[in-house]
Scaffold this active site. Sequence first.
Site, short mmCIF file in Angstrom:
data_model
loop_
_atom_site.label_atom_id
_atom_site.label_comp_id
_atom_site.label_asym_id
_atom_site.label_seq_id
_atom_site.Cartn_x
_atom_site.Cartn_y
_atom_site.Cartn_z
N LYS A 69 8.87 0.46 4.88
CA LYS A 69 8.23 1.93 4.50
C LYS A 69 9.35 2.71 3.80
O LYS A 69 10.29 3.11 4.58
CB LYS A 69 7.43 2.42 5.82
CG LYS A 69 6.37 1.85 6.25
CD LYS A 69 5.55 2.62 7.16
CE LYS A 69 4.84 4.05 6.55
NZ LYS A 69 3.98 4.53 7.52
N VAL A 82 4.79 1.23 1.10
CA VAL A 82 5.04 0.24 2.05
C VAL A 82 4.96 -1.17 1.23
O VAL A 82 4.16 -1.51 0.36
CB VAL A 82 3.68 0.22 3.05
CG1 VAL A 82 3.96 -0.89 3.85
CG2 VAL A 82 3.49 1.26 3.56
N GLY A 119 0.84 5.92 1.31
CA GLY A 119 -0.02 6.96 2.06
C GLY A 119 1.15 8.26 1.83
O GLY A 119 1.86 8.21 0.72
N GLY A 120 0.79 9.15 2.73
CA GLY A 120 1.55 10.63 2.65
C GLY A 120 3.00 10.23 2.57
O GLY A 120 3.56 11.12 2.15
N GLY A 161 0.83 -1.17 0.05
CA GLY A 161 -0.13 -0.12 0.18
C GLY A 161 0.94 1.26 -0.01
O GLY A 161 2.09 1.15 -0.23
N ASP A 165 -2.39 9.68 14.81
CA ASP A 165 -3.23 9.16 13.90
C ASP A 165 -3.93 7.73 14.18
O ASP A 165 -3.98 6.82 13.44
CB ASP A 165 -2.64 9.04 12.25
CG ASP A 165 -3.79 8.69 11.27
OD1 ASP A 165 -4.94 9.18 11.49
OD2 ASP A 165 -3.54 8.14 10.38
#
Length: 271
Positions: free
Chosen positions: A26, A10, A5-6, A3, A121
């Site tokens: 990551k 990953v 993200g910001g 996946g 988060d």
Amino acid sequence: ALGGGGFGMVYLGAQLRLEDRPCVIKVARPELAQDVQFAARFQREKKALMALRSRNTVQILDYGRTDDAIDYIVMEFIEGDELGQLLRRKGPMDPQRVIALARGICNSLIEAHGAGILHRDLKPGNVMLVDLGTSELVKVIDFGIARLAGGNSDTDFRTATGELPGTPAYAPYEQLIGQSEKVDERADVYSFGAILYEALTGVVPYGDRIRNRDFDSNPLYFLAIAQAKAGETPTLPSTLAMAPIPPLFEQLVVSMLHKTREERPATAQEV
């Protein structure tokens, strides 16, 4: 790839020296390499995170920068259920299971907050449940936008993409509107309470009134949830839950979701 993200992408990797034991890597977006402030913060915060040893916190195994200036983090691979996916599949949990879940998250946050680290988060997607046969192990993951307490500048408060951190349904009002000077342990306590609320009821706080749950891309949802958090009180969990909730536990969850941060428990230890 698992996946993105910001922060970046990953990947599933392997520790070659440990019989190819799986791990998670990551990798930061290449353009972040040009941001000197980000690089310094990354090194500082990941060093702090590596010191965390709670069995309820994902373990960071290594971090660094490649020869072509790409920052990365190596973490343990956790084989289990993501809480958010589990709730979507099976609905609300038995309150006693939620209480056990709460203890695990508490253990992770107590250590992190004690080390001066804010998660920023917390949400069901960042909580893993590992079946140990006779018990269940809770793991808090993805301190990807974690911040060392005391770093209160607006630049430090924003993520690598320039957006305010957190997920609207789980972030407290002060975090949603960018009041970085007010974001402390009590912001994580609010998000923690929102996780417990959803685990008990199957909906996020205010979610029984605001049906659009497209958290990331719908500005109308953001405005509606921010407005609700500024002036309303969430529906009591006991009116939405499928099973009776111990009254003291319900009072605790409600107190964690107080719109005024001074009215929440001050720390995970207090929770």
